[in-house]
Design an enzyme around this catalytic site. Structure first.
Site, PDB file in Angstrom:
ATOM      1  N   HIS A 175       0.821  -1.226   0.000  1.00 20.45           N
ATOM      2  CA  HIS A 175       0.000   0.000   0.000  1.00 20.45           C
ATOM      3  C   HIS A 175       0.850   1.269   0.000  1.00 20.45           C
ATOM      4  O   HIS A 175       0.333   2.365  -0.207  1.00 20.45           O
ATOM      5  CB  HIS A 175      -0.928   0.025   1.211  1.00 20.45           C
ATOM      6  CG  HIS A 175      -1.996  -1.019   1.188  1.00 20.45           C
ATOM      7  ND1 HIS A 175      -2.864  -1.167   0.130  1.00 20.45           N
ATOM      8  CD2 HIS A 175      -2.319  -1.983   2.091  1.00 20.45           C
ATOM      9  CE1 HIS A 175      -3.694  -2.164   0.378  1.00 20.45           C
ATOM     10  NE2 HIS A 175      -3.370  -2.694   1.548  1.00 20.45           N
ATOM     11  N   HIS A 243      -6.453  -7.084  -0.418  1.00 22.14           N
ATOM     12  CA  HIS A 243      -6.585  -5.655  -0.729  1.00 22.14           C
ATOM     13  C   HIS A 243      -5.768  -5.283  -1.964  1.00 22.14           C
ATOM     14  O   HIS A 243      -4.675  -5.801  -2.175  1.00 22.14           O
ATOM     15  CB  HIS A 243      -6.115  -4.801   0.454  1.00 22.14           C
ATOM     16  CG  HIS A 243      -6.888  -5.062   1.714  1.00 22.14           C
ATOM     17  ND1 HIS A 243      -6.395  -5.856   2.735  1.00 22.14           N
ATOM     18  CD2 HIS A 243      -8.115  -4.649   2.111  1.00 22.14           C
ATOM     19  CE1 HIS A 243      -7.286  -5.907   3.713  1.00 22.14           C
ATOM     20  NE2 HIS A 243      -8.334  -5.193   3.360  1.00 22.14           N
ATOM     21  N   ASP A 331      -4.935 -12.666   3.456  1.00 23.85           N
ATOM     22  CA  ASP A 331      -6.171 -12.175   4.069  1.00 23.85           C
ATOM     23  C   ASP A 331      -7.414 -12.454   3.233  1.00 23.85           C
ATOM     24  O   ASP A 331      -8.498 -11.954   3.532  1.00 23.85           O
ATOM     25  CB  ASP A 331      -6.068 -10.685   4.390  1.00 23.85           C
ATOM     26  CG  ASP A 331      -5.326  -9.873   3.350  1.00 23.85           C
ATOM     27  OD1 ASP A 331      -4.927 -10.438   2.317  1.00 23.85           O
ATOM     28  OD2 ASP A 331      -5.138  -8.662   3.568  1.00 23.85           O
TER      29      ASP A 331
END
Length: 396
Positions: A175, A243, A331
């Site tokens: 990120h 993500h 995740d």
């Protein structure tokens, strides 16, 4: 398979975070690393090795120097200003509608006058919290990943049949962009190793390598290493974290030497990126593929179908990557406390992910570097990571 690991990755340990409307215990816990390391230690197919130190040079090939200076100094500055050591995080962020028409250099200069200004300028959410040893853990995480890249190239040089390696590093990185920390990420390890592989010859890597040992002032003063490679390797980055890796995408969005592929839950964090419409910019058009998946309806079979499809997609295969970097987030598991695909319920799916990375046309025969990203189901994280890696190691 070699596993590069450092205990320094355990040192980043904030008490709390503000996410999902809750002030909660910090989810990106050192226990994540412990869970995976425990699995690695009891399986003989893995061999744990220590990292080396390659200076700030490879990190600064990706991240702006003022941002790295911020990471090194913000906690000390915050505490010196009398702020609480357990809550070094931003309160105001530089939204484009606030600063969009102001010269960026003026914005940076103004923001850098205060610790709160720096936090709002260089971070973008409330998962990014600094403690005394955040920089030490972050630096070690990058050096673990860089060390893994070097060892991988050594295995290529000697024509080792097992050309794969795992960087068991923390904090994660995908990120983080050139000048921004986000989503528990400070330095983008996948991006750093990608540029390291492109910029450094094996001789450069050997010259840059020093024994690992953290000394903040020595790191600051040490001469930066530099690469001399004249031809860039082509790098395929496969991001399987739940993500979207907004930072990795942003860093390489206009670069045709790096092909970025992401499968991720959507709509979800980071909320503003990850659509299938994002295909690259300029020279990078066509070298960015996002596969947003509905977390409520994606099953094991659907996920594997999409992963197999993109890894065998003509454009990805014809890219002819020299090295594959896997941002290995875990995740996607249905029980993950902050993410999770509700239909990913079979542990064997993760073994199949690893096998697809080994056998798909875009990856087969290439050196593979696995880099740890997210995944927060602590009690099962070791099994999840182990299944991906064992799936890659299996022969059928």
């Amino acid at each position: 398979m070699q596993v590069v690991y450092s205990d320094d990755g355990l040192l980043h340990n904030p008490l709390n975070e503000m996410t999902g409307g809750e002030w909660k215990p910090y989810v990106e816990s050192p226990k994540r690393l412990v869970s995976i390391k425990n699995f690695i230690d009891i399986h003989p197919e893995f061999k744990v090795v220590e990292p080396n130190d390659y200076s700030l040079g490879p990190i600064l090939d990706v991240h702006r120097e003022d941002y790295i200076t911020f990471l090194q100094s913000i906690f000390d500055e915050w505490v010196k200003d009398g702020k609480p050591a357990e809550a070094c995080l931003a309160e105001t962020f530089g939204h484009p509608s606030m600063i969009g028409k102001v010269d960026p250099d003026i914005v940076r200069k103004t923001a850098n006058k205060t610790a709160s200004g720096k936090l709002g300028y260089y971070t973008c959410d409330l998962s990014v919290c600094f403690v005394k040893d955040t920089w030490r853990a972050t630096y070690s995480s990058a050096q673990v990943a860089i060390s893994a890249a070097h060892r991988l190239m050594e295995s290529v040089e000697v024509k080792d049949t097992n050309r794969s390696i795992y960087a068991l590093c923390r904090p994660p990185g995908h990120h983080s962009s050139h000048q921004m920390a986000a989503g528990y990420c400070f330095v983008n390890n996948a991006a750093v190793v990608t540029r390291f592989l492109q910029n450094y010859t094996l001789d450069d890597m050997n010259r840059a390598k020093k024994p690992y040992g953290f000394d903040k002032e020595a790191i600051r003063k040490r001469d930066f290493s530099h690469g001399t490679a004249t031809e860039k390797k082509k790098i395929l980055i496969v991001d399987i974290d739940y993500h979207h890796g907004n930072g990795t995408q942003d860093i390489f969005y206009d670069d045709s030497s790096v092909f970025y592929v992401s499968l991720h839950g959507s709509p979800d964090y980071p909320y503003f990126t990850g659509s299938a419409e994002e295909k690259g910019r300029g020279d990078g058009v066509g070298y960015n593929i996002n596969i947003p998946l509905d977390p409520d309806t994606t099953t094991d079979a659907i996920y594997l179908e999409h992963l197999e499809g993109v890894l065998n997609k003509d454009s990805v295969v014809e890219f002819k990557a020299d090295v594959v970097v896997v941002s290995m987030g875990l995740d996607t598991w249905h029980e993950d406390p902050i993410a999770g695909m509700s239909g990913l319920v079979n542990m064997s799916t993760y073994k199949k992910m690893g096998y697809l990375i080994k056998t798909s046309a875009s990856c087969s025969g290439r050196p593979i570097l696995f880099i740890q990203e997210g995944g927060y189901t602590i009690e099962k994280l070791g099994n999840l990571a182990g299944n991906v890696l064992q799936g890659y190691l299996e022969t059928k």
